[in-house]
Design a protein around this motif. Structure first.
Motif, mmCIF file in Angstrom:
data_model
loop_
_atom_site.group_PDB
_atom_site.id
_atom_site.type_symbol
_atom_site.label_atom_id
_atom_site.label_comp_id
_atom_site.label_asym_id
_atom_site.label_seq_id
_atom_site.Cartn_x
_atom_site.Cartn_y
_atom_site.Cartn_z
ATOM 1 N N LEU A 182 0.809 -1.213 0.000
ATOM 2 C CA LEU A 182 0.000 0.000 0.000
ATOM 3 C C LEU A 182 0.846 1.267 0.000
ATOM 4 C CD1 LEU A 182 -3.051 -0.908 2.260
ATOM 5 C CD2 LEU A 182 -2.746 -1.131 -0.199
ATOM 6 N N THR A 183 2.008 1.256 0.633
ATOM 7 C CA THR A 183 2.847 2.457 0.547
ATOM 8 C C THR A 183 3.273 2.708 -0.890
ATOM 9 O OG1 THR A 183 4.771 1.127 1.219
ATOM 10 C CG2 THR A 183 3.698 2.456 2.918
ATOM 11 N N SER A 184 3.441 1.634 -1.663
ATOM 12 C CA SER A 184 3.745 1.795 -3.089
ATOM 13 C C SER A 184 2.527 2.328 -3.833
ATOM 14 C CB SER A 184 4.198 0.458 -3.677
ATOM 15 O OG SER A 184 4.445 0.580 -5.064
ATOM 16 N N GLU A 185 1.368 1.732 -3.572
ATOM 17 C CA GLU A 185 0.129 2.183 -4.219
ATOM 18 C C GLU A 185 -0.191 3.634 -3.885
ATOM 19 O OE1 GLU A 185 -3.555 0.091 -4.057
ATOM 20 O OE2 GLU A 185 -2.583 -1.862 -4.185
ATOM 21 N N PHE A 186 0.091 4.023 -2.644
ATOM 22 C CA PHE A 186 -0.263 5.360 -2.179
ATOM 23 C C PHE A 186 0.762 6.418 -2.576
ATOM 24 C CE2 PHE A 186 -2.622 3.401 1.726
ATOM 25 C CZ PHE A 186 -3.617 2.934 0.878
ATOM 26 N N GLY A 187 1.737 6.035 -3.395
ATOM 27 C CA GLY A 187 2.707 7.002 -3.877
ATOM 28 C C GLY A 187 3.685 7.463 -2.817
ATOM 29 N N LEU A 188 3.984 6.605 -1.830
ATOM 30 C CA LEU A 188 4.886 6.989 -0.747
ATOM 31 C C LEU A 188 6.313 6.521 -0.986
ATOM 32 C CD1 LEU A 188 2.509 6.188 2.251
ATOM 33 C CD2 LEU A 188 2.801 8.344 1.038
ATOM 34 N N THR A 189 6.490 5.624 -1.945
ATOM 35 C CA THR A 189 7.837 5.207 -2.334
ATOM 36 C C THR A 189 8.304 6.094 -3.483
ATOM 37 O OG1 THR A 189 6.883 3.539 -3.817
ATOM 38 C CG2 THR A 189 7.452 2.832 -1.593
ATOM 39 N N SER A 190 9.492 5.880 -3.949
ATOM 40 C CA SER A 190 10.058 6.747 -4.986
ATOM 41 C C SER A 190 9.291 6.596 -6.295
ATOM 42 C CB SER A 190 11.542 6.420 -5.196
ATOM 43 O OG SER A 190 12.263 6.686 -4.031
ATOM 44 N N GLY A 191 8.368 7.502 -6.533
ATOM 45 C CA GLY A 191 7.564 7.470 -7.742
ATOM 46 C C GLY A 191 8.311 8.043 -8.932
ATOM 47 N N LEU A 192 7.912 7.636 -10.122
ATOM 48 C CA LEU A 192 8.563 8.091 -11.347
ATOM 49 C C LEU A 192 7.518 8.274 -12.435
ATOM 50 C CD1 LEU A 192 11.334 8.566 -12.838
ATOM 51 C CD2 LEU A 192 11.176 6.169 -13.546
ATOM 52 N N ALA A 193 7.580 9.417 -13.105
ATOM 53 C CA ALA A 193 6.741 9.657 -14.286
ATOM 54 C C ALA A 193 7.656 10.154 -15.393
ATOM 55 C CB ALA A 193 5.660 10.688 -13.979
ATOM 56 N N SER A 194 7.437 9.660 -16.591
ATOM 57 C CA SER A 194 8.297 10.076 -17.697
ATOM 58 C C SER A 194 7.512 10.046 -19.000
ATOM 59 C CB SER A 194 9.521 9.161 -17.800
ATOM 60 O OG SER A 194 9.129 7.822 -18.058
ATOM 61 N N GLY A 195 8.033 10.764 -19.977
ATOM 62 C CA GLY A 195 7.400 10.803 -21.291
ATOM 63 C C GLY A 195 8.016 11.905 -22.133
ATOM 64 N N THR A 196 7.356 12.241 -23.226
ATOM 65 C CA THR A 196 7.860 13.286 -24.123
ATOM 66 C C THR A 196 6.785 14.335 -24.353
ATOM 67 O OG1 THR A 196 7.183 11.995 -26.056
ATOM 68 C CG2 THR A 196 9.462 11.748 -25.300
ATOM 69 N N THR A 197 7.208 15.527 -24.662
ATOM 70 C CA THR A 197 6.260 16.607 -24.916
ATOM 71 C C THR A 197 5.596 16.426 -26.278
ATOM 72 O OG1 THR A 197 8.084 17.942 -25.789
ATOM 73 C CG2 THR A 197 7.501 18.260 -23.480
ATOM 74 N N ASN A 198 4.373 16.945 -26.386
ATOM 75 C CA ASN A 198 3.641 16.837 -27.643
ATOM 76 C C ASN A 198 4.011 17.997 -28.569
ATOM 77 O OD1 ASN A 198 2.232 19.091 -26.733
ATOM 78 N ND2 ASN A 198 0.415 17.923 -26.120
ATOM 79 N N ALA A 199 3.279 18.119 -29.644
ATOM 80 C CA ALA A 199 3.602 19.142 -30.650
ATOM 81 C C ALA A 199 3.533 20.549 -30.092
ATOM 82 C CB ALA A 199 2.652 18.993 -31.840
ATOM 83 N N ASN A 200 2.760 20.734 -29.035
ATOM 84 C CA ASN A 200 2.651 22.052 -28.404
ATOM 85 C C ASN A 200 3.590 22.212 -27.210
ATOM 86 O OD1 ASN A 200 0.567 23.032 -30.160
ATOM 87 N ND2 ASN A 200 -0.886 21.719 -29.032
ATOM 88 N N GLY A 201 4.487 21.230 -27.027
ATOM 89 C CA GLY A 201 5.469 21.308 -25.958
ATOM 90 C C GLY A 201 4.955 20.893 -24.598
ATOM 91 N N PHE A 202 3.781 20.261 -24.547
ATOM 92 C CA PHE A 202 3.161 19.925 -23.268
ATOM 93 C C PHE A 202 3.390 18.466 -22.870
ATOM 94 C CE2 PHE A 202 0.418 23.598 -24.373
ATOM 95 C CZ PHE A 202 0.560 24.324 -23.195
ATOM 96 N N PHE A 203 3.502 18.264 -21.558
ATOM 97 C CA PHE A 203 3.521 16.927 -20.956
ATOM 98 C C PHE A 203 2.681 17.000 -19.689
ATOM 99 C CE2 PHE A 203 5.254 14.067 -17.696
ATOM 100 C CZ PHE A 203 5.102 12.839 -18.327
ATOM 101 N N GLU A 204 1.813 16.001 -19.502
ATOM 102 C CA GLU A 204 0.943 15.993 -18.321
ATOM 103 C C GLU A 204 1.096 14.690 -17.558
ATOM 104 O OE1 GLU A 204 -3.128 17.128 -18.709
ATOM 105 O OE2 GLU A 204 -2.735 18.585 -20.300
ATOM 106 N N ALA A 205 0.965 14.792 -16.229
ATOM 107 C CA ALA A 205 1.012 13.606 -15.368
ATOM 108 C C ALA A 205 0.207 13.878 -14.110
ATOM 109 C CB ALA A 205 2.451 13.251 -15.012
ATOM 110 N N SER A 206 -0.444 12.846 -13.599
ATOM 111 C CA SER A 206 -1.153 12.927 -12.318
ATOM 112 C C SER A 206 -0.211 12.396 -11.247
ATOM 113 C CB SER A 206 -2.440 12.106 -12.366
ATOM 114 O OG SER A 206 -3.111 12.159 -11.120
#
Length: 433
Positions: A368-392
């Motif tokens: 649950l600490t992993s599910e609840f985002g309490l461990t080292s979380g990581l989000a990655s990706g690339t920007t779109n044509a308008n230079g945007f990247f989104e993450a929750s």
């Protein structure tokens, strides 16, 4: 509509009680309809709540010096520290046990409570002979590992847990001893703890009231707010969310005690909070939710302070159910599990065996600490044509790294993701490309 829920035994009737502070008002209840929820529906609501109250949508735009969108920039967002305080109690055994230390510090625990080391009967077993050595060492250990400390406790109302010499005092002598105790421990650790359980279990017991009068608890919070104006001052009691049959600590009684203390002269600005010990046998999840809903009306912080589940075949399963429910509740601001380790065993629930290998309860906490985002979380990706990247992202501190073939060196900066009234948190980055 009644918000919350109840569990109805199929073999017997359910009784609903309604109350009003205005005794001249008659209450009539009509057209009752009970809507059952499946476990899947209940879990879905928990997840929706977590997405709403524990996470924020982050939108990053990368542009060139000229303000043109930078497409296909690589963005890596690495969590450095979680925003939700979650931890486990410890005791002095951790000071001399390397395996205990290694287990504890390898987990994403960011808050702790000392089991007995700050209690009055521990720090002053004989009048005037104070010994803070164990508490001092534990505070230093916590500091070294960047772990916040809840001060537990200044006073405990249960008459069975008092230093014997207190019983010989009465009148002004007793009041002076209590005042000296409060200023001694709170002065010593001012600025080193985030909270104090000032008058512990004063819904169930009244040892200090029997010695000092009915307003003793309220006086303690008055003294405490002057002794340490940086820490949050908690009431802390049990069975408010665990057992609906304990009439001493039902939510209405808890709120009344809180109001009485807040209404005491000089206490209107005290930084008060609600502590729910949460020592469970068989949890009633709808009752937990409706009780916390009721307590939320006080508009003060609410923490789960001493969570455990009695030993039995369903211990780990019950622990998971409880953790999912309380973490998903928008008013819960922190959770501490009561599982300080001793060679002879924990108070009621351990997370590991004596070799610090996970028990089923420990597996639940890891999952649950992993599910609840309490461990080292990581989000990655690339920007779109308008230079945007989104993450929750779960609330907390992050490091953002942006690279692009046209950029000479990576862009790196810190980012604090926090609750916001806006639909999303914005970050606009200009890169030399």
């Amino acid at each position: 509509m009644l918000k919350g829920g109840l569990t109805v035994n199929a073999s017997g009737p359910a009784e609903l009680y309604f109350e009003s502070e205005n005794t001249s008002v008659e209450i009539f209840v009509d057209s009752i309809s009970l809507q059952p929820f499946t476990q899947k529906q209940w879990n879905s609501h928990q997840q929706q709540s977590i997405e709403k109250v524990r996470k924020t949508n982050v939108r990053i735009q990368a542009v060139t010096e000229q303000g043109n969108p930078l497409e296909n920039a690589t963005i890596i967002i690495q969590q450095k520290a979680p925003g939700f305080p979650f931890g486990v109690a410890v005791n002095k055994n951790i000071l001399t046990n390397t395996a205990y230390q290694n287990w504890f510090t390898s987990k994403p625990f960011k808050v702790t409570t000392f089991e007995d080391e700050m209690k009055w009967y521990t720090t002053e077993p004989s009048p005037g002979q104070e010994d803070y050595s164990a508490a001092d060492a534990l505070v230093q250990f916590a500091k070294q590992h960047h772990i916040a400390v809840r001060g537990h406790n200044v006073f405990r109302e249960d008459p069975h847990y008092q230093a014997g010499w207190l019983n010989s005092l009465s009148g002004q002598q007793f009041s002076d001893a209590a005042n000296k105790r409060l200023n001694s421990i709170m002065g010593r650790y001012k600025g080193q703890v985030i909270a104090w359980d000032v008058s512990n279990e004063n819904l169930h017991f009244n040892f200090f009231e029997s010695k000092m009068g009915a307003t003793a608890s309220a006086e303690f919070y008055n003294w405490a707010s002057k002794a340490d104006d940086t820490a949050t001052l908690f009431l802390n009691d049990y069975n408010t969310i665990e057992e609906s049959g304990d009439k001493d600590s039902i939510p209405a009684k808890y709120l009344q005690k809180l109001r009485d203390i807040q209404g005491f002269p000089g206490n209107s600005n005290a930084k008060m909070a609600i502590g729910l010990e949460s020592h469970f046998q068989t949890p009633n999840i709808p009752y937990i939710r409706s009780s916390i809903d009721t307590l939320a009306g006080a508009n003060v912080p609410i923490w789960i302070t001493e969570l455990d589940v009695v030993s039995g075949p369903n211990q780990a399963s019950y622990l998971e159910q409880i953790l999912r429910e309380v973490h998903s509740h928008p008013k819960i601001q922190g959770i501490v599990i009561w599982a300080a380790w001793k060679p002879s065993g924990c108070y009621r629930m351990c997370l590991t065996d004596n070799n610090f290998k996970n028990l089923p309860t420990g597996d639940v906490v890891d999952k649950l600490t992993s599910e609840f985002g309490l461990t080292s979380g990581l989000a990655s990706g690339t920007t779109n044509a308008n230079g945007f990247f989104e993450a929750s992202l779960f609330h907390g501190d992050y490091e953002v790294k942006i690279t692009h073939p046209l950029v000479d060196s990576p862009f790196v900066r810190g980012l604090n993701v926090a609750p916001t009234t806006e639909s999303q948190q914005q970050l606009h980055v200009q890169l030399n490309a």
